[in-house]
Write an enzyme that holds these catalytic residues in place. Structure first.
Site, PDB file in Angstrom:
ATOM      1  N   GLU A  23       0.797  -1.226   0.000  1.00 18.79           N
ATOM      2  CA  GLU A  23       0.000   0.000   0.000  1.00 18.79           C
ATOM      3  C   GLU A  23       0.829   1.275   0.000  1.00 18.79           C
ATOM      4  OE1 GLU A  23      -0.519  -2.536   2.139  1.00 18.79           O
ATOM      5  OE2 GLU A  23      -2.580  -2.573   2.870  1.00 18.79           O
ATOM      6  N   ASP A 100      -2.166  -5.298   3.413  1.00 16.15           N
ATOM      7  CA  ASP A 100      -2.391  -5.677   4.809  1.00 16.15           C
ATOM      8  C   ASP A 100      -3.221  -6.947   4.928  1.00 16.15           C
ATOM      9  OD1 ASP A 100      -0.921  -3.530   5.636  1.00 16.15           O
ATOM     10  OD2 ASP A 100      -2.649  -2.241   6.034  1.00 16.15           O
ATOM     11  N   ASP A 102      -5.801  -7.807   6.850  1.00 15.22           N
ATOM     12  CA  ASP A 102      -7.197  -7.827   7.271  1.00 15.22           C
ATOM     13  C   ASP A 102      -8.111  -7.823   6.054  1.00 15.22           C
ATOM     14  OD1 ASP A 102      -6.772  -5.302   6.351  1.00 15.22           O
ATOM     15  OD2 ASP A 102      -7.216  -4.278   8.229  1.00 15.22           O
ATOM     16  N   GLU A 104      -9.891  -5.457   4.766  1.00 17.33           N
ATOM     17  CA  GLU A 104      -9.689  -4.307   3.895  1.00 17.33           C
ATOM     18  C   GLU A 104      -8.465  -4.512   3.017  1.00 17.33           C
ATOM     19  OE1 GLU A 104      -9.697   0.581   4.230  1.00 17.33           O
ATOM     20  OE2 GLU A 104      -9.478  -0.648   6.028  1.00 17.33           O
ATOM     21  N   TYR A 316       1.351  -5.650  13.062  1.00 15.85           N
ATOM     22  CA  TYR A 316       0.218  -4.987  12.414  1.00 15.85           C
ATOM     23  C   TYR A 316      -0.722  -4.387  13.449  1.00 15.85           C
ATOM     24  CZ  TYR A 316      -3.513  -4.195   9.036  1.00 15.85           C
ATOM     25  OH  TYR A 316      -4.469  -3.621   8.231  1.00 15.85           O
ATOM     26  N   ARG A 318      -3.915  -3.104  13.174  1.00 15.98           N
ATOM     27  CA  ARG A 318      -5.381  -3.239  13.121  1.00 15.98           C
ATOM     28  C   ARG A 318      -5.732  -4.680  13.446  1.00 15.98           C
ATOM     29  NH1 ARG A 318      -4.307   0.014   8.568  1.00 15.98           N
ATOM     30  NH2 ARG A 318      -4.928   2.173   8.915  1.00 15.98           N
ATOM     31  N   HIS A 363      -5.257 -12.659  14.069  1.00 13.96           N
ATOM     32  CA  HIS A 363      -3.985 -11.953  14.003  1.00 13.96           C
ATOM     33  C   HIS A 363      -3.290 -12.053  15.351  1.00 13.96           C
ATOM     34  CE1 HIS A 363      -6.180  -9.109  10.978  1.00 13.96           C
ATOM     35  NE2 HIS A 363      -5.964 -10.296  10.473  1.00 13.96           N
TER      36      HIS A 363
END
Length: 830
Positions: A23, A100, A102, A104, A316, A318, A363
């Site tokens: 990203e 990432d 997750d 999203e 990470y 989130r 996670h």
């Protein structure tokens, strides 16, 4: 200190170039160092495509008639990145999507591949929870396909939010006030804040009193004890007179020890951070907003300069998991042993179970990528705010693997006739994890005090040395802070780790909530909107409904239910309800209420809701536009009120109230938009009327240039007429053309033709010039010319001069200091 996993997995054998998509550029630079030759890493800069921001009137960017097919568009500011990825993908053998881990991030990977036209057989998905060489190698050694279930869950979430926002928001704008918005999660968050405020407003404080006695042993050791019972019942004293009576009765008695109890307890450390708990603790201890916390954590995750090179220093950020990898537990145990000794370590790593409602996505918790990188070793490479947040994460994660804190609490029960007293004291036997970290608290209660009590045994007598009655009042529930609102959302299963910060920012930015003394307070419009939504769309802003929607989206992510039927079940009833309320509701029902006031014409006035709050307005609007503040809300007296407007010369300056507070502006608004600013006072106006020499209709008014502070005179018809001059009009006219006479040095000139005019001698004569006709010399247009750039004088008047016959953009101005008006300036000569 290098991560111990770095020597593990091998990267795929590289014969041709491989493309890696992440990203952010920071993440790209860090990963490219680890992958080496044969890998090219590009950044997508986050989302590359989304639903259209302005799909058109009555549209959502979603085809609700055809299985809710989303109409994705590549944003203009991401077209360059998509084109670069598409070109690089053509030459690459394999495209690794390393966004990432997750939902999203999974959706971003899918969108990148689709937007860049990368064939499915060419793509590989890699995920990692930390950016260290060992973790990156391991991830690229075990690639997988894109998880379509996670993508569908994220698509469904995005479409649900779009359907709610684009159906309810236009209704609010039409029925309450323009620019308002509603959201599946944001409206529930606003409701929580509003309902808490109403709880506080409805709370009735109750008075009560407590009694603290100071007791003394036979050896005159003194200690405090609270009265807990009177005549066998729990103490309940409602007024000071009763408290004083009990205090006097107790002072005359002896207190005898009835029981002595000693108990030990162990207190375990808080688990490592999740997204929610990190935002809460950073708010409590560092004063960071959730948005700021996540921005800093993102930088720590993507990579910073350390003694080991450029590396991600936290996992990470989130996540709703409190789990910690076994290898990380082992490293933490080694660091604890080296720093504090064996007694502070745990025989095995401490394992925590996630308690958050609807927790998902296995996670890790947020922790340092290496416990060996203590905050002190990173001081030179981190910004101050980064170091503060990293220290918080490092301390919390390390403390979670330390031995429990051991406490000893001694309590003594005493009796003095009908009065029962209790004294207690706690002392620390072993500080354990508290040597490193103690979790913050949301309430304002006192911290646990440590102390000791005298050595007493059952039957020992003490005497009452003093008794202090203390008045208290019950308190309402506290207003939410950003931290406690996030906690409430998490406890009720509202939102997910990636949504908390955005939700708080949205309700603040949209003006529903404001922060005062770090507490959230709702604005009036928040109460109106909440009442409308609860009354007419109660099930859509209900906590249980919103939490259930999160659970259903989780089921989609696990592949347990398809997403299109879920959307169909949700949208059908919502559309019917919105269409019904659009016809049924009237704006006045929510924004207007009757009052006892009348306007200057005798019409009843009503209380209306405006962009800056409530105000009184004539009920005959728009035929009569009179309005004024509510009684008690009048703007305070401000300097400058009552003066003539320096811009139009006709209106009077009056106190007003806007969205940024009180200010002074022209009473002729909107015809004149003058607002008084800090700086020199407005210039004195002429005591006589001078007709504008350019258009013959307006008159000259005194003004002050913002940039220089100089006084000049301009036409009252500005901006239709842009005539200005720096020569002060004297009130006389030229005998040849009736042009206004203005002072120029020791003499004067005609503002119409430029002719030189001699002034009479003596102050008395000069004071009587108004209305007189004066003779002058021949016309001299050059005297009215503006100075050329670089202070060169032009030989003839500039285009736009006020000389006879002159036409153009500007009027006459004889003074060298008057500059050209800037484009868009509200006042000439600035």
């Amino acid at each position: 200190m290098i991560d111990r996993r770095e020597a593990g997995a091998r990267l795929p054998h590289v014969m041709t170039a491989n493309l890696v998509i992440v990203e952010s550029p920071a993440k790209a630079r860090t990963i490219e160092r680890y992958l080496g030759n044969g890998f090219r890493v590009l950044a997508s800069y986050g989302h590359v495509r989304d639903l259209p921001e302005n799909p058109g009137k009555g549209k959502f960017g979603v085809d609700v008639e055809h299985d809710f097919a989303p109409e994705y568009v590549v944003s203009d500011d991401r077209r360059k990145q998509v084109d670069a990825i598409a070109k690089a993908a053509v030459r690459a053998d394999t495209v690794y999507l390393a966004t990432d881990l997750d939902r999203e991030g999974e959706a971003i990977a899918w969108h990148v591949a689709a937007a860049a036209g990368v064939p499915a057989e060419k793509t590989r998905r890699v995920t990692f929870s930390e950016i260290t060489e060992g973790a990156i190698r391991d991830a690229f050694a075990h690639p997988r396909a894109i998880d379509q279930n996670l993508v569908d869950a994220q698509q469904a979430r995005r479409i649900v939010d779009r359907l709610v926002g684009y159906t309810l928001s236009p209704l609010l704008s039409r029925k309450v006030r323009g620019g308002l918005s509603a959201g599946r999660v944001q409206s529930v968050a606003v409701r929580l804040v509003v309902e808490r405020e109403r709880e506080i407003g409805a709370f009735a404080a109750r008075e009560f009193w407590t009694l603290e006695a100071i007791l003394a042993t036979t050896g005159e050791e003194r200690f405090a004890a609270e009265v807990v019972r009177i005549d066998g019942a729990a103490i309940e004293i409602a007024d000071g007179e009763t408290a004083d009576r009990h205090a006097a009765a107790l002072r005359s008695r002896a207190a005898v020890v009835g029981r002595v109890g000693v108990r030990t307890q162990k207190r375990s450390p808080a688990p490592p951070f999740t997204t929610s708990t990190l935002q809460q603790e950073a708010s409590r201890k560092l004063g960071f907003s959730p948005k700021r916390t996540m921005s800093i954590a993102q930088r720590l995750y993507e990579g910073v300069d350390t003694p080991d090179g450029h590396v991600g220093v936290i996992t990470y950020m989130r996540t709703d998991s409190t789990a910690m990898a076994g290898v990380a537990m082992g490293e933490a145990r080694a660091v604890i042993r080296d720093r504090f000794g064996e007694q502070y370590t745990m025989p095995k790593g401490r394992v925590y179970r996630t308690k958050a409602k609807g927790a998902q996505e296995a996670h890790e918790s947020i922790r340092p990528t290496s416990f060996g990188r203590d905050p002190e070793s990173l001081g030179a490479g981190l910004k101050p705010e980064e170091l503060r947040l990293y220290r918080l994460i490092w301390q919390r994660a390390l403390a979670s693997q330390m031995a429990a804190k051991e406490l000893e609490t001694t309590s003594i029960d005493l009796a003095a006739g009908p009065y029962e007293l209790r004294a207690s004291a706690t002392r620390t036997l072993f500080d354990g994890f508290a040597r490193v970290y103690t979790e913050g608290r949301d309430d304002d209660g006192e911290d646990e005090r440590e102390g000791r009590l005298p050595a007493l045994a059952e039957g020992d007598a003490t005497h009452v040395a003093d008794v202090t009655p203390t008045q208290h009042f019950t308190e309402p529930p506290p207003r939410y802070t950003e931290a406690t609102l996030i906690k409430a959302l998490e406890e009720n299963g509202i939102g997910r780790p990636s949504t908390y910060a955005a939700t708080i920012s949205t309700i603040l930015d949209r003006g529903y909530v404001r922060v005062e003394d770090r507490r959230l307070r709702p604005e009036l419009v928040a109460e109106i909107v909440t009442d409308l939504l609860v009354e007419h769309f109660g099930d859509y802003v209900d906590l249980r409904f919103t939490a259930r929607m999160e659970e259903e989206l989780d089921e989609v992510a696990r592949g347990e239910r398809p997403w299109v039927p879920l959307l169909r079940e949700f949208y059908g009833p919502l559309k019917v309800r919105v269409d019904e309320k659009r016809r049924e509701l009237r704006r006045a029902d929510f924004t207007t209420e009757a009052s006892d006031e009348v306007c200057s014409l005798g019409h009843p006035m009503v209380i209306r809701l405006g962009r800056n709050g409530r105000f009184l307005a004539c009920s005959m609007f728009p035929d009569h536009k009179e309005s004024r503040p509510l009684p008690g809300d009048e703007a305070p007296a401000l300097p400058g009120t009552g003066e003539i407007c320096p811009k139009c010369g006709e209106g009077e300056l009056s106190a007003k109230r806007g969205r940024f507070g009180p200010f002074v502006g022209c009473s002729r608004y909107p015809d004149c938009d003058y607002i008084k600013k800090d700086g020199p006072p407005p210039p004195a106006q002429l005591e006589f009327t001078i007709v504008c020499p350019k258009n013959g209709d307006g008159h000259l008014v005194a003004r002050r240039a913002r940039r220089t502070g100089n006084v000049f005179w301009g036409c009252s018809f500005y901006p239709k007429c842009d005539y200005t001059t720096n020569f002060e009009p004297l009130g006389a006219v030229h005998d040849v053309d009736d042009g206004p006479v203005a002072r120029r040095g020791e003499g004067a000139l005609c503002l119409r033709c430029g002719a030189a005019i001699a002034l009479p001698d003596g102050d008395a004569e000069l004071a009587q010039l108004v209305g007189r006709v004066l003779a002058g010399g021949p016309p001299d247009p050059a005297a009215l010319a503006r100075p050329a750039r670089g202070n060169r004088r032009s030989g003839t008047s500039r285009s736009g001069s006020g000389a006879a016959g002159g036409r153009g953009r500007r009027g006459a101005a004889g003074a060298p200091t008057a500059g050209r008006a800037r484009r868009g300036s509200s006042t000439p000569g600035e």
